[in-house]
Design a protein around this motif. Structure first.
Motif, short mmCIF file in Angstrom:
data_model
loop_
_atom_site.label_atom_id
_atom_site.label_comp_id
_atom_site.label_asym_id
_atom_site.label_seq_id
_atom_site.Cartn_x
_atom_site.Cartn_y
_atom_site.Cartn_z
N PHE A 30 15.18 61.65 57.61
CA PHE A 30 15.20 63.21 57.91
C PHE A 30 14.96 64.06 56.55
CE2 PHE A 30 17.77 67.03 59.07
CZ PHE A 30 16.73 67.52 60.06
N HIS A 31 15.52 63.90 55.70
CA HIS A 31 15.23 64.49 54.17
C HIS A 31 13.79 64.75 54.02
CE1 HIS A 31 19.58 64.38 53.30
NE2 HIS A 31 19.33 65.09 52.04
N GLU A 32 12.97 63.41 54.23
CA GLU A 32 11.67 63.10 53.66
C GLU A 32 10.85 64.27 54.64
OE1 GLU A 32 8.30 61.92 51.61
OE2 GLU A 32 10.35 61.64 51.01
N ALA A 33 11.08 64.12 56.08
CA ALA A 33 10.35 64.92 57.08
C ALA A 33 10.46 66.39 56.75
CB ALA A 33 11.02 64.55 58.47
N LEU A 34 11.78 66.61 56.46
CA LEU A 34 12.02 68.18 56.34
C LEU A 34 11.79 68.79 54.94
CD1 LEU A 34 13.39 70.48 57.63
CD2 LEU A 34 15.56 69.85 56.85
N LEU A 35 11.92 67.88 53.82
CA LEU A 35 11.69 68.70 52.47
C LEU A 35 10.35 68.27 51.78
CD1 LEU A 35 15.36 67.93 51.19
CD2 LEU A 35 14.19 70.20 51.66
N ARG A 36 9.67 67.21 52.25
CA ARG A 36 8.46 66.62 51.89
C ARG A 36 7.08 66.90 52.68
NH1 ARG A 36 11.48 67.42 48.33
NH2 ARG A 36 11.74 66.03 46.61
N ALA A 37 7.39 66.81 54.26
CA ALA A 37 6.16 66.83 55.06
C ALA A 37 5.73 68.25 55.14
CB ALA A 37 6.48 66.51 56.41
N GLU A 38 4.53 68.78 55.80
CA GLU A 38 4.00 69.82 56.04
C GLU A 38 4.79 70.71 56.37
OE1 GLU A 38 2.12 72.96 58.14
OE2 GLU A 38 2.55 70.97 59.42
N SER A 39 4.80 71.93 55.89
CA SER A 39 5.76 73.17 56.01
C SER A 39 5.00 74.23 55.63
CB SER A 39 7.19 73.12 55.48
OG SER A 39 7.81 74.04 55.64
N PRO A 40 5.60 75.59 56.16
CA PRO A 40 4.91 76.91 55.71
C PRO A 40 5.41 77.04 54.37
CG PRO A 40 5.90 77.18 57.85
CD PRO A 40 6.23 75.83 57.34
N PHE A 41 6.57 76.46 54.00
CA PHE A 41 7.13 76.56 52.72
C PHE A 41 6.74 75.39 51.58
CE2 PHE A 41 10.48 78.25 55.29
CZ PHE A 41 10.51 79.52 55.04
N THR A 42 6.66 75.62 50.07
CA THR A 42 6.16 74.72 49.48
C THR A 42 7.33 73.63 49.24
OG1 THR A 42 7.11 75.80 47.45
CG2 THR A 42 4.75 76.20 48.21
N VAL A 43 7.22 72.50 48.63
CA VAL A 43 8.12 71.63 48.23
C VAL A 43 9.23 72.36 47.52
CG1 VAL A 43 9.04 69.53 47.10
CG2 VAL A 43 7.16 69.66 48.64
N ALA A 44 8.71 73.15 46.32
CA ALA A 44 9.52 73.98 45.38
C ALA A 44 10.63 74.94 46.29
CB ALA A 44 8.75 74.50 44.39
N TRP A 126 6.69 85.48 57.28
CA TRP A 126 6.85 84.27 57.68
C TRP A 126 6.76 84.16 59.37
CZ3 TRP A 126 6.80 81.09 53.91
CH2 TRP A 126 6.97 81.26 52.65
N ASP A 127 6.40 82.86 59.69
CA ASP A 127 6.44 82.72 61.26
C ASP A 127 7.63 81.98 61.72
OD1 ASP A 127 5.90 80.00 60.49
OD2 ASP A 127 3.87 80.04 61.21
N GLU A 128 7.43 81.65 63.11
CA GLU A 128 8.77 80.97 63.54
C GLU A 128 8.82 79.71 63.22
OE1 GLU A 128 8.67 79.45 67.98
OE2 GLU A 128 9.30 81.34 68.28
N ARG A 129 8.02 78.82 62.82
CA ARG A 129 7.88 77.68 62.34
C ARG A 129 8.75 77.61 60.70
NH1 ARG A 129 4.95 72.59 60.95
NH2 ARG A 129 6.54 71.53 59.51
N ALA A 130 8.34 78.63 60.23
CA ALA A 130 9.16 78.77 58.86
C ALA A 130 10.80 79.22 59.03
CB ALA A 130 8.48 80.03 58.10
N LEU A 131 10.95 80.02 59.99
CA LEU A 131 12.38 80.23 60.28
C LEU A 131 13.10 78.86 60.82
CD1 LEU A 131 14.77 81.97 60.71
CD2 LEU A 131 14.05 82.48 63.08
N HIS A 132 12.29 78.11 61.61
CA HIS A 132 12.81 76.87 62.01
C HIS A 132 13.03 75.91 60.68
CE1 HIS A 132 12.33 72.46 62.84
NE2 HIS A 132 13.03 72.69 63.79
N ASP A 133 12.12 75.94 60.03
CA ASP A 133 12.34 74.93 58.70
C ASP A 133 13.40 75.19 57.91
OD1 ASP A 133 10.13 73.44 59.94
OD2 ASP A 133 8.95 73.80 58.19
#
Length: 181
Positions: A30-44, A126-133
């Protein structure tokens, strides 16, 4: 000092994961999916969120590791301390401030979140995906902070750069791979 008597007193979270791989594996995935997979936010940015929430919770272990990890991904040194002391006056990017403000409410007083808080995130671009993430990162680190504190996991500050380097270079799958043996 960990409260798990089967582990050494100075056991880090990795040793807890090794002792309990059945629950650690899906958590690390879950950490990997949330913190490293594709997202509107960078890993940083996601590591910054993790460190910010952990700082609000005064979880020294998670705050230290994720501050060092955020810095390894390019977050300027000292930015987390600035944000925790005065988010509005900090050098955090203006677009990210409403997200951190949202996470602050989610962390401190979640029942007080309102549609206006979400609208501030959207108004910043930010969009809805960003809020979710962002919510998922905040929720994960509220959970992790309670797990770490509840198990009595602590580490000396000298441990943080080593852990951050491991997370930077191998992500959370690198930790999960250690559980395979």
């Amino acid at each position: 000092m960990t409260y798990l008597t089967s582990l050494p007193a100075d056991a880090a979270l990795l040793q807890v994961f090794e002792a309990y791989p059945r629950t650690a594996r899906p958590l690390l995935e879950f950490h990997e999916a949330l913190l490293r997979a594709e997202s509107p936010f960078t890993v940083a940015e996601r590591e910054l969120m993790a460190a910010y929430v952990s700082g609000l919770n005064d979880c020294g272990y998670c705050h230290g590791i994720h501050t060092a990890t955020a810095e390894a991904f390019g977050v300027p040194e000292g930015l987390l301390a600035e944000a925790l002391a005065d988010l509005d006056g900090s050098a955090v990017d203006a677009k990210l401030k409403p997200v951190l403000r949202y996470l602050g409410i989610l962390t401190r007083t979640p029942s007080r979140l309102t549609p206006a808080d979400a609208e501030a995130v959207y108004a910043a671009g930010w969009d809805e995906r960003a809020l979710h993430d962002a919510v998922m990162v905040g929720a994960l680190f509220n959970f992790m902070n309670r797990m770490v504190e509840g198990l009595g996991v602590a580490a000396d500050k000298s441990y943080f750069p080593t852990s951050a380097a491991r997370l930077h270079d191998h992500g959370y799958t690198g930790l999960a791979a250690r559980l395979e043996s």
